[in-house]
Design a protein around this motif. Structure first.
Motif, PDB file in Angstrom:
ATOM      1  N   UNK A   1     -19.245  29.620  54.258  1.00 12.75           N
ATOM      2  CA  UNK A   1     -19.143  28.838  55.492  1.00 12.75           C
ATOM      3  C   UNK A   1     -19.206  29.719  56.739  1.00 12.75           C
ATOM      4  N   UNK A   2     -19.640  29.078  57.848  1.00  8.36           N
ATOM      5  CA  UNK A   2     -19.722  29.728  59.163  1.00  8.36           C
ATOM      6  C   UNK A   2     -18.886  28.948  60.170  1.00  8.36           C
TER       7      UNK A   2
ATOM      8  N   UNK B   1     -18.278  14.918  63.639  1.00  3.98           N
ATOM      9  CA  UNK B   1     -17.211  15.559  64.399  1.00  3.98           C
ATOM     10  C   UNK B   1     -17.541  17.016  64.675  1.00  3.98           C
ATOM     11  N   UNK B   2     -16.579  17.896  64.456  1.00  7.13           N
ATOM     12  CA  UNK B   2     -16.799  19.321  64.704  1.00  7.13           C
ATOM     13  C   UNK B   2     -17.493  20.025  63.543  1.00  7.13           C
TER      14      UNK B   2
ATOM     15  N   UNK C   1     -17.624  25.889  68.721  1.00 11.22           N
ATOM     16  CA  UNK C   1     -16.454  25.168  68.255  1.00 11.22           C
ATOM     17  C   UNK C   1     -16.672  24.391  66.971  1.00 11.22           C
ATOM     18  N   UNK C   2     -17.867  24.447  66.411  1.00  8.77           N
ATOM     19  CA  UNK C   2     -18.197  23.708  65.196  1.00  8.77           C
ATOM     20  C   UNK C   2     -18.301  24.645  64.001  1.00  8.77           C
TER      21      UNK C   2
ATOM     22  N   UNK D   1     -24.230  28.898  67.901  1.00 13.39           N
ATOM     23  CA  UNK D   1     -24.687  29.795  66.842  1.00 13.39           C
ATOM     24  C   UNK D   1     -26.002  29.280  66.267  1.00 13.39           C
ATOM     25  N   UNK D   2     -27.003  30.139  66.253  1.00  7.46           N
ATOM     26  CA  UNK D   2     -28.267  29.884  65.558  1.00  7.46           C
ATOM     27  C   UNK D   2     -28.304  30.777  64.335  1.00  7.46           C
ATOM     28  N   UNK D   3     -28.808  30.245  63.220  1.00  3.11           N
ATOM     29  CA  UNK D   3     -29.160  31.140  62.127  1.00  3.11           C
ATOM     30  C   UNK D   3     -30.419  30.660  61.435  1.00  3.11           C
TER      31      UNK D   3
END
Length: 265
Positions: free
Chosen positions: A229-230, A133-134, A162-163, A238-240
């Protein structure tokens, strides 16, 4: 406790730098370099091992007897898998940009002569999709625990807009194997499109540490302990790049019990 949010201090050369001394911890070091074509950067590793990750651009890298020729090719960290180079302690590395280059320098304590330098080719990297899901995110293991190194663990994660990721909240701040390992961690954040932002919370059960940060393109966050959490907001992926290290080179985490129900079903 140092500020957990480290913002770029330049737009060329060394953009952002974290040392064990600046972070107030023991193991993880991290730096991002931005070079123009023809520029060179390098360093002696001393008593630390290094993983060089080409975030974007192309470069030729030497390390000990290793000479890679021109490697890389991503124009963005959101495109494909990276080229990386492992450099052992007691060695020297040099990188010459062949195009505009963003290079991450990940480090941790190492043992001189324990293993040779090596090219980590993107075709050899293990990828996986975690969550549902998200909570879906996409993981590329650059230097996982099943590949040889002294202490470093290095991984890339892309979280769609959105995740959430690093979620349900988990931590790895106790040297209590096999249940949990003690690992310091840095997050190097990038956003697509780059004007976006995301959120990261770092907190402990007793809330003696409880900090929520809005992260922007190029920011680095520190996780000395606690859950982390992110959340990527709608419209911005988002990349990390994660760097972890601790007294034992294994990733064993503990899920926040009040949120463990999210893992069921």
């Amino acid at each position: 406790m140092p500020n957990l949010l480290v913002k770029p201090s330049a737009d060329h050369g060394s953009l952002v730098r974290v040392t064990p001394e600046s972070a107030g911890w023991t193991y993880v070091g991290f730096e991002v370099l931005k070079l123009a074509p023809g520029e060179t950067a390098g360093a002696d590793t001393g008593d630390r091992e290094v993983c060089l990750v080409i975030v974007s651009g192309t470069a030729s890298i030497t390390a000990g007897d290793l000479a890679t020729g021109v490697i890389g090719g991503r124009t963005s960290p959101f495109e494909g898998k990276p080229f990386s180079v492992y450099v052992p302690a007691g060695s020297r590395w040099s990188a010459t940009a062949a195009s505009d280059l963003v290079l991450a320098v990940c480090s941790a304590p190492g043992v001189a002569g324990a293993r040779p330098p090596r090219l980590i080719h993107p075709d050899t990297l293990h990828q996986e999709t975690r969550g549902k899901g998200t909570n879906v995110r996409h993981v590329t293991n650059i230097l996982p625990e099943w590949e040889p190194a002294d202490g470093l663990l290095v991984v890339e994660v892309i979280t769609p807009g959105g995740h959430t990721s690093s979620y349900p909240p988990h931590k790895h701040d106790r040297d209590d194997l096999p249940a949990e390992s003690l690992l310091e961690e840095t997050y190097y954040h990038r956003l697509n499109p780059p004007q976006g932002f995301a959120f990261q919370r770092v907190y402990t059960d007793d809330r003696s540490l409880d900090e929520t940060m809005a992260v922007e393109d190029g920011d680095v966050t520190l996780v000395p302990r606690g859950y982390h959490p992110c959340a990527a907001i709608h419209g911005y992926d988002l990349y990390y790049l994660n760097v972890m290290a601790g007294p034992k080179r294994t990733w064993k985490f503990y899920n926040a019990p009040e949120h463990a129900w999210l893992l069921k079903g």
